[in-house]
Design an enzyme around this catalytic site. Structure first.
Site, PDB file in Angstrom:
ATOM      1  N   ASP A  81      35.291 -58.909  39.983  1.00 30.56           N
ATOM      2  CA  ASP A  81      34.110 -58.817  39.122  1.00 30.56           C
ATOM      3  C   ASP A  81      33.421 -60.159  38.926  1.00 30.56           C
ATOM      4  O   ASP A  81      32.705 -60.354  37.938  1.00 30.56           O
ATOM      5  CB  ASP A  81      34.502 -58.233  37.767  1.00 30.56           C
ATOM      6  CG  ASP A  81      35.575 -59.059  37.066  1.00 30.56           C
ATOM      7  OD1 ASP A  81      36.453 -59.607  37.763  1.00 30.56           O
ATOM      8  OD2 ASP A  81      35.562 -59.146  35.820  1.00 30.56           O
ATOM      9  N   ARG A  85      28.303 -58.737  49.672  1.00 32.47           N
ATOM     10  CA  ARG A  85      28.637 -57.367  50.071  1.00 32.47           C
ATOM     11  C   ARG A  85      29.709 -57.356  51.160  1.00 32.47           C
ATOM     12  O   ARG A  85      30.681 -56.591  51.088  1.00 32.47           O
ATOM     13  CB  ARG A  85      27.369 -56.649  50.555  1.00 32.47           C
ATOM     14  CG  ARG A  85      27.561 -55.153  50.822  1.00 32.47           C
ATOM     15  CD  ARG A  85      26.640 -54.643  51.919  1.00 32.47           C
ATOM     16  NE  ARG A  85      26.904 -55.305  53.194  1.00 32.47           N
ATOM     17  CZ  ARG A  85      27.946 -55.009  53.992  1.00 32.47           C
ATOM     18  NH1 ARG A  85      28.827 -54.089  53.639  1.00 32.47           N
ATOM     19  NH2 ARG A  85      28.109 -55.663  55.125  1.00 32.47           N
ATOM     20  N   LYS A 112      36.078 -53.797  31.474  1.00 32.00           N
ATOM     21  CA  LYS A 112      36.703 -55.073  31.127  1.00 32.00           C
ATOM     22  C   LYS A 112      35.784 -55.907  30.256  1.00 32.00           C
ATOM     23  O   LYS A 112      34.565 -55.947  30.466  1.00 32.00           O
ATOM     24  CB  LYS A 112      37.031 -55.844  32.400  1.00 32.00           C
ATOM     25  CG  LYS A 112      37.664 -57.213  32.148  1.00 32.00           C
ATOM     26  CD  LYS A 112      37.456 -58.131  33.327  1.00 32.00           C
ATOM     27  CE  LYS A 112      37.092 -59.509  32.852  1.00 32.00           C
ATOM     28  NZ  LYS A 112      37.046 -60.502  33.912  1.00 32.00           N
ATOM     29  N   GLU A 130      41.154 -57.997  26.831  1.00 31.27           N
ATOM     30  CA  GLU A 130      41.523 -59.280  27.430  1.00 31.27           C
ATOM     31  C   GLU A 130      41.279 -60.451  26.468  1.00 31.27           C
ATOM     32  O   GLU A 130      40.210 -61.061  26.474  1.00 31.27           O
ATOM     33  CB  GLU A 130      40.736 -59.513  28.724  1.00 31.27           C
ATOM     34  CG  GLU A 130      41.100 -60.818  29.433  1.00 31.27           C
ATOM     35  CD  GLU A 130      40.347 -61.043  30.738  1.00 31.27           C
ATOM     36  OE1 GLU A 130      40.563 -62.088  31.366  1.00 31.27           O
ATOM     37  OE2 GLU A 130      39.530 -60.168  31.120  1.00 31.27           O
ATOM     38  N   GLU A 157      42.111 -63.968  26.256  1.00 32.40           N
ATOM     39  CA  GLU A 157      42.714 -65.020  27.083  1.00 32.40           C
ATOM     40  C   GLU A 157      42.856 -66.326  26.315  1.00 32.40           C
ATOM     41  O   GLU A 157      41.866 -66.973  25.968  1.00 32.40           O
ATOM     42  CB  GLU A 157      41.886 -65.267  28.344  1.00 32.40           C
ATOM     43  CG  GLU A 157      42.491 -66.372  29.211  1.00 32.40           C
ATOM     44  CD  GLU A 157      41.746 -66.643  30.503  1.00 32.40           C
ATOM     45  OE1 GLU A 157      42.203 -67.517  31.276  1.00 32.40           O
ATOM     46  OE2 GLU A 157      40.713 -65.982  30.750  1.00 32.40           O
ATOM     47  N   LYS A 181      45.196 -57.096  28.889  1.00 35.38           N
ATOM     48  CA  LYS A 181      45.151 -58.128  29.932  1.00 35.38           C
ATOM     49  C   LYS A 181      45.284 -59.497  29.270  1.00 35.38           C
ATOM     50  O   LYS A 181      44.293 -60.183  29.021  1.00 35.38           O
ATOM     51  CB  LYS A 181      43.856 -58.037  30.744  1.00 35.38           C
ATOM     52  CG  LYS A 181      43.777 -59.061  31.889  1.00 35.38           C
ATOM     53  CD  LYS A 181      42.572 -58.838  32.781  1.00 35.38           C
ATOM     54  CE  LYS A 181      42.500 -59.910  33.879  1.00 35.38           C
ATOM     55  NZ  LYS A 181      41.420 -59.674  34.850  1.00 35.38           N
ATOM     56  N   SER A 204      46.451 -58.141  36.972  1.00 31.37           N
ATOM     57  CA  SER A 204      45.017 -57.947  37.164  1.00 31.37           C
ATOM     58  C   SER A 204      44.472 -59.305  37.590  1.00 31.37           C
ATOM     59  O   SER A 204      43.923 -60.053  36.788  1.00 31.37           O
ATOM     60  CB  SER A 204      44.348 -57.462  35.874  1.00 31.37           C
ATOM     61  OG  SER A 204      42.947 -57.338  36.060  1.00 31.37           O
ATOM     62  N   TYR A 235      33.575 -66.395  34.290  1.00 28.16           N
ATOM     63  CA  TYR A 235      33.424 -65.404  35.356  1.00 28.16           C
ATOM     64  C   TYR A 235      31.966 -65.256  35.735  1.00 28.16           C
ATOM     65  O   TYR A 235      31.095 -65.303  34.877  1.00 28.16           O
ATOM     66  CB  TYR A 235      33.957 -64.036  34.890  1.00 28.16           C
ATOM     67  CG  TYR A 235      35.460 -63.994  34.790  1.00 28.16           C
ATOM     68  CD1 TYR A 235      36.235 -63.651  35.881  1.00 28.16           C
ATOM     69  CD2 TYR A 235      36.098 -64.308  33.599  1.00 28.16           C
ATOM     70  CE1 TYR A 235      37.622 -63.603  35.786  1.00 28.16           C
ATOM     71  CE2 TYR A 235      37.475 -64.251  33.501  1.00 28.16           C
ATOM     72  CZ  TYR A 235      38.234 -63.909  34.585  1.00 28.16           C
ATOM     73  OH  TYR A 235      39.593 -63.866  34.487  1.00 28.16           O
TER      74      TYR A 235
END
Length: 381
Positions: free
Chosen positions: A51, A74, A163, A204, A206, A246, A319, A381
């Site tokens: 992701d 892609r 997520k 999640e 973290e 997560k 994950s 991310y």
């Protein structure tokens, strides 16, 4: 919450009973059975976190001198998703929104390809982080506005889980109670909205590796954060049987001078102890993030947890993003001639982590390059 001495850690927070108590209200939801089945299915194997945002994958491509175009993104995702027998090791894949609408070179939608392979489709739904006023470097995750409508649309497009990442810093001034509360509320509200619309939420929180803190400090912070997160989930009437957690593994900070002396066995003991004190046994799966560990380190630590002689009522699995893809990217280099070699590198890591999930990993998969650190300070991310 009241402090109580827990021996191995400086302190933790535990619920205190009062005369006035809150009662969990059962909220009717037509998706309850499906949510539980989906969560259990995913927890049985592992998750490929694919992701990365357009900006994040640009940095990955830059490291192998590949231009960040839609076609290259892609092609790279097709490489991952078409790896032979990927469904033996991977039960879920988290996609970025762009990827959700893409197809293979032969014209098959990625959604259909993954379904055919037996892989549940997940989607990143948060909108990144913003600073929390009045704190020193702490952030809250945004994206709640319009989330219900987006989740309903993602469900129609074939997604079955989602997520949302909350980031917790560790320093002399962090995390603050305000920072933890803000992130716990966001995670809980997100989780409730997802479940209302048929998506299993990956929760999640973290706790970052950044900093010089030792493993005891990491354990104390992680334990407190998880306690507050699960309290918030309870208050928002989230079905715990229909979520996946997560979390970070409990590790010393990336700048800790003694971090190399901490063995997988020690990481496993600290991590499982923290989880045992905070995560209800009805949660079907704990799918660890790699958090900048090397590919091999993330696998060895997961394997040590599943070999540990301790109570583990949940599935302990993975994950991973970087810890599944780093060697694959280096093998690919953006060249179609390297397609099969890159897929093989990816499958080596997927198989190794599946074995770690079962507690039967023998070590050494991927050679020396798999031991290179993947840590990035203030990773986004």
């Amino acid at each position: 919450y009241q402090r109580r001495d827990m021996g191995a850690y400086p302190s933790c927070f535990v619920p205190v009973c009062h005369t006035q108590t809150t009662t969990m209200v059962s909220v009717a939801n037509k998706y309850h059975q499906e949510l539980q089945e989906t969560a259990a299915y995913i927890a049985a194997k592992g998750i490929l976190a694919a992701d990365e945002s357009t900006g994040t994958i640009a940095k990955r491509f830059e490291s192998i001198a590949v231009e960040n175009t839609e076609e290259n993104r892609r092609a790279y995702r097709e490489l991952l998703f078409t790896s032979p027998n990927i469904g033996e090791y991977i039960s879920g894949a988290i996609l970025f929104e762009e990827t959700l609408g893409q197809k293979t070179a032969a014209g098959e939608p990625f959604v259909d390809l993954l379904k055919r392979t037996g892989i549940m489709i997940g989607i990143k739904v948060d909108k990144g982080v913003v600073p929390i006023h009045g704190t020193v470097g702490e952030t809250a995750t945004q994206g709640l506005d319009g989330l219900g409508a987006r989740c309903a649309e993602y469900y129609k497009k074939g997604c079955r889980f989602a997520k949302w990442r909350a980031v917790i810093n560790v320093s002399n001034s962090a995390p603050s109670e305000l920072g933890i509360a803000e992130n716990a509320h966001g995670l809980a509200r997100y989780a409730a909205i997802c479940q209302e619309n048929g998506l299993v939420p990956i929760v999640e929180p973290e706790v970052l590796m950044d900093g010089p803190h030792d493993i005891e400090r990491a354990a104390s912070v992680t334990e407190h954060v998880l306690a507050i997160v699960f309290r918030a989930l309870h208050e928002h009437h989230v079905l715990l049987e229909g979520i996946l957690l997560k979390p970070n593994m409990v590790l010393p900070g990336s700048d800790n001078p003694n971090k190399r002396n901490v063995s997988p066995q020690t990481v496993a003991e600290f991590t499982v102890r923290v989880l045992g004190r905070t995560v209800p046994p009805v949660v079907p799966g704990i799918m660890f993030l790699s958090g900048g560990q090397s590919e091999e380190e993330a696998t060895l630590n997961l394997d040590a947890m599943n070999k540990l002689n301790a109570k583990r009522p949940w599935s302990l699995s993975f994950s991973y993003g970087r810890a599944l893809q780093s060697s694959c990217l280096k093998a690919w280099k953006g060249q179609s001639a390297n397609f099969e070699a890159a897929q093989q590198a990816f499958l080596v890591r997927a198989k190794a982590n599946h074995e770690a999930h079962l507690g039967v990993y023998g070590g050494g998969a991927g050679g020396g390059s798999a031991s290179e650190s993947l840590h990035v300070k203030n990773y986004t991310y």
